[in-house]
Design a protein around this motif. Structure first.
Motif, short mmCIF file in Angstrom:
data_model
loop_
_atom_site.label_atom_id
_atom_site.label_comp_id
_atom_site.label_asym_id
_atom_site.label_seq_id
_atom_site.Cartn_x
_atom_site.Cartn_y
_atom_site.Cartn_z
N UNK A 604 0.47 -1.06 -0.12
CA UNK A 604 0.10 0.33 0.05
C UNK A 604 1.11 1.36 0.28
N UNK A 605 2.30 0.50 0.43
CA UNK A 605 3.59 2.32 0.70
C UNK A 605 3.83 2.58 -0.80
N UNK A 606 3.63 1.43 -1.77
CA UNK A 606 4.59 1.34 -3.07
C UNK A 606 4.23 2.62 -4.12
N UNK A 607 5.71 2.58 -4.51
CA UNK A 607 5.40 4.12 -5.45
C UNK A 607 4.71 3.67 -7.02
N UNK A 608 4.36 2.85 -7.51
CA UNK A 608 3.51 2.60 -8.27
C UNK A 608 1.99 2.55 -8.19
N UNK A 609 1.27 3.38 -8.69
CA UNK A 609 0.10 3.62 -7.99
C UNK A 609 -1.21 2.71 -8.44
N UNK A 610 -0.66 1.50 -9.25
CA UNK A 610 -1.49 0.54 -9.76
C UNK A 610 -1.58 -0.60 -8.58
N UNK A 611 0.02 -0.43 -8.01
CA UNK A 611 0.71 -1.19 -7.08
C UNK A 611 -0.86 -1.41 -5.30
N UNK A 612 -0.70 0.04 -5.61
CA UNK A 612 -1.72 0.55 -4.15
C UNK A 612 -2.81 0.73 -4.20
N UNK A 613 -3.44 0.77 -5.96
CA UNK A 613 -4.54 0.59 -6.29
C UNK A 613 -5.07 -0.77 -5.50
N UNK A 614 -4.34 -1.95 -5.84
CA UNK A 614 -5.00 -3.00 -5.84
C UNK A 614 -4.47 -3.57 -4.58
N UNK A 615 -4.17 -2.43 -3.70
CA UNK A 615 -3.79 -3.08 -1.91
C UNK A 615 -5.34 -3.06 -1.70
N UNK A 616 -5.65 -1.59 -2.05
CA UNK A 616 -7.26 -1.51 -1.41
C UNK A 616 -8.43 -2.15 -2.13
N UNK A 617 -8.03 -2.64 -3.44
CA UNK A 617 -9.50 -3.93 -3.83
C UNK A 617 -8.74 -5.11 -2.66
N UNK A 618 -7.50 -5.36 -2.46
CA UNK A 618 -7.18 -6.67 -1.69
C UNK A 618 -7.99 -6.53 -0.01
N UNK A 619 -7.97 -5.44 0.80
CA UNK A 619 -8.22 -5.37 1.44
C UNK A 619 -10.11 -4.94 1.40
N UNK A 620 -10.61 -4.96 1.01
CA UNK A 620 -12.30 -3.95 0.76
C UNK A 620 -12.60 -5.87 0.78
N UNK A 621 -12.25 -6.68 -0.41
CA UNK A 621 -12.82 -7.77 -0.66
C UNK A 621 -12.05 -8.54 0.17
N UNK A 622 -11.41 -8.91 0.87
CA UNK A 622 -10.82 -9.79 2.08
C UNK A 622 -11.23 -9.47 3.15
N UNK A 623 -11.63 -7.96 4.01
CA UNK A 623 -11.92 -8.00 5.11
C UNK A 623 -13.65 -7.39 4.47
N UNK A 624 -14.23 -7.15 4.06
CA UNK A 624 -15.18 -7.20 3.48
C UNK A 624 -16.76 -7.60 4.82
N UNK A 625 -17.60 -6.48 5.83
CA UNK A 625 -18.38 -7.13 5.93
C UNK A 625 -17.84 -7.02 8.15
N UNK A 626 -16.65 -7.33 7.40
CA UNK A 626 -15.35 -7.08 9.22
C UNK A 626 -15.10 -5.98 10.22
#
Length: 1004
Positions: A604-626
């Protein structure tokens, strides 16, 4: 006398050179405790020590000491395999060392390596004979674990080493069914091969005792999950027939639980194999077939979502007013927000009230808007064709009106969403296939193909597959991409090699994703395909390879797969592939959401914005509803990221994580809602960020605030529809209409109690927690109009002096003309400032108090530690642990509501956490242990007449209350006057009328 510390082992080492064996024996014994301090010096003589171990001149105890000494030296040198080999030769000396104080780290490392070597030798398909000494160490470990009651540790080693006899031995000793459930979860939720997984499950099945309603069999969820995973109807039918007729309620419950996680093909197989039954059992088997069809569950949840709809229309209205509807991205954002908020509620009141706004949709925005009807009416099978009738292509073919193709294509897509996962082999699939074959325009073909894929998901219909293939080969980019997705969805999880080869011929993103769907859940069977895809030069194929890896190992937390995705995330040359690799971590780890923030934090702290964007969705989908606070803390700074699509991802992910959280349970809830409102209203904000905030608003209040987002079913098994839906939702990056597929992951959260006639009786149960902890969010307040204070006018000093002189002169003239009746100004001021007040700061004359809120603090009302909840009400996944049924109550469930229960607490008034327990930080599947959902209830007083909840026709328009908060007319509220309820959800009852159809004025 001061004892000097030893500075060298040279003197003792010299004794090893002595010819007398007595000196050698003494030296070996004396060197063992010196190894931690002088291992470097002793290691120079390791060859001599090894020769002494192999020497026949020394007695056995001395040779054991030599082996132990060599083992410890190799341990400090980091040569663990050599250390283990000599430890095996140390015999009694190693056992004595294991019992000695301070030898823990060395002994633990050697035993750990012994277990690893044993597991490797047991799992390798070779004829290598296992060293009896190694076998003896492992057996001693099993014995010690069993003696000390560490059964789970022994089961873990036994599973790794394929020793199912040990599991059998432990169960024979304990007869603990929870240990069988633990074994099943361990083999399902870790990276074991499919063949071994099935071997273990087939071994466990006969060990489970037959369920009975008297014992409220807590293992019925584990049994259902086991049978769903094995996917063999021949194993289910004997269990169901054994429960008929004596345990018919349990049979119904078991059927409902199978529907929660079972594939459609599996459920149809069970239905077909059920016997017709005799006179007394025929009705029971008919009801079982009706339940296993799956539509009974969908009807009940649909009715629940209709009745309990708590959508706050003011939020939707505000978003619509601030987002310019003529801009396509904003129109789509409001469309998706409305679709998610009203998903499954059948309430299209927002669309009816904003026909002028609807008319502004054009082209693909019109396609999305029409498709939104499918999300809103999801599950309304009976009336799907009637609701969408005005927009579907007519019998004569496509409409020639300009722009009509978009609404027709959207309606076909909507028809697929209404019948999601339940359309295979049904008339709706035939209708969609015929429409796709006769359609000439690619937009209509696109909608029909998506409809076929989503409705026939996992049906493996060869006819539908062939029709889609023909559409694919028309070489239309729009229709071809949808056909690629649909081909994969129809053949979901089949691992069909013919389909896989055909799909790789055409390099389209839809086909790459279709390939991922074909290998869903196939684990090692997909490895060769994954390897070839990831080695391709074309980034689109590597993108498909990433999703194939994610879906093949979905929910397994497989270490090798996680490692491979992390490597791709930091090394691939394509930004799209890197983003997909990070996002895909969520599909592997959603059963352990607590691990995801730790894994994703650096990304989530990567220099690449696409990697940061992927990190946001990974957190959202895996931790959904928690409501996981660790995930929220990572996402909150990302809402201020410098790149617009990273902010978009952060807003969407926050909506997923905080769905169904209350302000009492999640400290970030109110601030996140305020942030959404601020971003959506800010005209200077980037369009993508505003789009993300609008979607987040829809997700956080999804399904009328009565659904959660979950990739696993209530029994803990993988929720196939949800996983596929989220994988499709992630493609909104390329194609916004695919965002509608997120509704496939919406899981209604309710307790729906049924009696033996499958009717819904009226009763109440207890939630042993503060009501505010699981309450609906308060309605939004209308925005306050800003009042601007008048700026003070600048006054020149000379003007001020002139005015002061005139004022003084006027005051002097007035004093000369004053009468005695006029009160003094000073007293006037005193009265105004010091009005008489009572003890509580209130004026005695009844006028309003001038005290500020800080001066007078209202007393906070003490909140009760529990509340009564009516049947057919919302119960969130976390709340399930606090639910109990009164012992004196008329209705009792045939199985526990949740295996993760919290005993009621009688906390004092001053304790704000009375009746509240911290959420467990362990296995994520505990959120769904026991699962709630549809419960069969035992009627303790069958002779007494019962009251039932009526299923009335859905209201066409919910009645708006103050500030636009929509409350459906059909809702059964506790304050409502009592009525006689005798109407049940029964196929023999008359059909309800569909909502009135209306035309979208798109072209006006």
């Amino acid at each position: 006398m001061v004892i000097r510390s030893q500075s060298s082992a040279a003197g003792v080492l010299a004794l090893l050179q002595e010819p007398d064996t007595v000196f050698k024996q003494h030296a070996l014994k004396a060197l063992i405790p010196l190894v931690p301090q002088f291992w470097a010096e002793i290691s120079e003589h390791i060859a001599l020590i090894e020769s002494l171990y192999e020497s026949d001149e020394l007695p056995v105890p001395a040779r054991h000491n030599a082996a132990l000494l060599a083992s410890k030296v190799y341990y400090f040198l980091g040569e663990y395999d050599e250390a283990l080999s000599f430890a095996l030769g140390a015999g009694s000396a190693f056992q004595a060392e294991a019992r000695a104080h301070g030898a823990g780290e060395y002994v633990e490392t050697v035993i750990s390596n012994a277990i690893d070597r044993y597991v490797t030798l047991r799992t390798e398909e070779s004829s290598i004979k296992i060293d009896p000494r190694l076998q003896a160490i492992i057996e001693s470990i099993f014995d010690r674990c069993i003696e000390e009651g560490e059964y789970r540790q022994a089961i873990g080693i036994a599973l790794e080493s394929h020793r199912l006899d040990v599991v059998n031995r432990i169960y024979d000793l304990t007869h603990d069914v929870f240990l069988l459930s633990y074994t099943m979860e361990a083999v399902l939720d870790t990276g074991f091969s499919l063949s071994y997984r099935d071997q273990v499950l087939n071994f466990l099945l006969p060990l489970f005792p037959p369920p009975t309603s008297l014992s409220k069999s807590p293992h019925i969820h584990a049994l259902a999950r086991l049978l769903v995973t094995l996917n063999r109807p021949s194993l289910v039918v004997p269990l169901l027939t054994s429960l008929v007729p004596k345990e018919r309620l349990l049979a119904y419950q078991f059927a409902f639980d199978l529907v929660e996680g079972g594939a459609r093909e599996f459920l149809q197989g069970v239905r077909a194999d059920l016997p017709e039954g005799k006179e007394e059992t025929q009705d029971i088997y008919d009801k079982l077939r009706k339940i296993l069809d799956g539509q009974e569950s969908v009807k009940l949840y649909l009715e629940f979502l209709k009745r309990n709809n708590k959508v706050d229309m003011l939020i939707l209205k505000n978003t619509k007013d601030v987002l310019e509807a003529r801009t396509s991205i904003y129109h789509t954002a409001v469309t998706l927000q409305n679709a998610f908020m009203h998903a499954g509620t059948t309430s299209d009141v927002f669309l009816r009230e904003n026909l002028e706004w609807l008319s502004l949709a054009s082209n693909w925005a019109k396609f999305s808007t029409t498709a939104a009807l499918g999300v809103i009416h999801k599950g309304y099978f009976e009336e799907g064709m009637n609701i969408l009738g005005p927009y579907l292509p007519q019998a004569g073919g496509e409409s020639q009106i300009q722009g009509a193709a978009y609404s027709e294509g959207g309606a076909l897509y909507a028809l697929g969403l209404i019948n999601a996962g339940c359309g295979s082999g049904q008339p709706v699939e035939n209708y969609l296939r015929e429409t796709m074959k006769t359609a000439q325009g690619e937009v209509v073909q696109h909608g029909a193909a998506l409809g076929i894929g989503i409705s026939g998901m996992g049906g493996r219909s060869s006819d539908a597959y062939d029709d889609l293939k023909e559409t694919l080969f028309t070489d239309s980019a729009v229709a071809g991409e949808a056909a690629g997705y649909a081909m994969g969805l129809v053949m979901l999880g089949s691992a069909d090699q013919t389909s896989a080869e055909e799909i790789t011929e055409k390099i389209i993103r839809g086909l790459a994703m279709g390939l991922a769907f074909i290998f869903y859940g196939r684990q090692e069977e997909a490895d060769s395909t994954i390897t070839s895809l990831l080695a391709e030069k074309d980034p689109i194929l590597r993108y498909g390879g990433v999703y194939t890896l994610a879906l093949a190992y979905a929910g397994t937390s497989n270490n090798d797969a996680v490692r491979q995705l992390l490597h791709i995330a930091v090394s691939d040359t394509s930004d799209d592939v890197r983003r997909a690799a990070v996002t895909s971590l969520a599909f592997l780890l959603f059963k352990n959401p607590g691990q995801v923030p730790r894994i994703v934090q650096l990304l989530s702290e990567s220099y690449n914005p696409h990697v940061r964007c992927g990190a946001t969705l990974a957190l959202g989908i895996a931790c959904a509803g928690t409501g996981l606070q660790d995930a929220v803390e990572i996402l909150e700074p990302m809402t201020k990221d410098g790149v617009d699509f990273v902010r978009q991802g952060a807003f969407i992910a926050l909506g997923m994580i905080l769905v169904q959280q209350s302000e009492a349970s999640s400290p970030s809830m109110s601030s996140t809602r305020a942030l959404y409102t601020k971003v959506v209203s800010d005209k200077h904000e980037d369009p993508m960020a505003r789009f993300g905030a609008a979607i987040g608003q829809g997700l956080i209040d999804a399904g009328g605030r009565n659904v959660t987002i979950s990739l696993q079913s209530r029994a803990g098994s993988k929720n196939t529809n949800a996983i596929v839906g989220m994988a499709m939702f992630c493609q909104f990056w390329y194609w916004y209409p695919l965002a509608h597929c997120a509704c496939l992951a919406f899981e209604p959260t309710a307790i729906i109690g049924l009696n033996e006639d499958l009717k819904v009786p009226k009763f109440e149960f207890v939630s042993n927690a503060r009501p505010s902890l699981f309450a609906y969010p308060p309605p939004a307040t209308p925005p306050k109009r800003e009042t601007f204070a008048k700026a003070a006018t600048a006054v020149l000093s000379t003007t001020a002096k002139v005015k002061a002189r005139e004022k003084k002169k006027a005051a002097a003239d007035a004093d000369a003309m004053d009468t005695d009746e006029k009160p003094e100004p000073k007293k006037d001021g005193d009265v105004e400032m010091k009005g008489e007040e009572g003890p509580a700061g209130k004026p005695t004359d009844g006028s309003p108090s001038t005290n500020t809120p800080e001066d007078v603090k209202p007393k906070r009302k003490s909140e009760p530690s529990s509340e009564n909840v009516a049947n057919f009400s919302r119960v969130t996944p976390t709340q399930l642990a606090y639910i109990s049924f009164p012992v004196e109550g008329r209705y009792q469930p045939v199985r526990p509501v949740s295996l993760n229960t919290v005993p009621p607490k009688t906390g004092g008034k001053g304790n704000p956490n009375s009746g509240v327990r911290k959420a467990p930080s362990g296995i994520a599947s505990e959120r769904y242990a026991g699962g709630g959902g549809i419960l069969l209830m035992v009627d303790e007083r069958p002779d007494t007449e019962a009251e039932f909840i009526s299923f009335e026709p859905p209201a066409v328009e919910p009645a708006p209350t103050e500030n636009g908060h929509a409350q459906p007319q059909a809702i059964v509220h506790r304050a409502r006057p009592s009525r006689d309820y005798h109407i049940a959800l029964d196929e023999s009852s008359p059909d309800v009328d569909p909502p009135e159809s209306f035309e979208y004025p798109f072209d006006s």
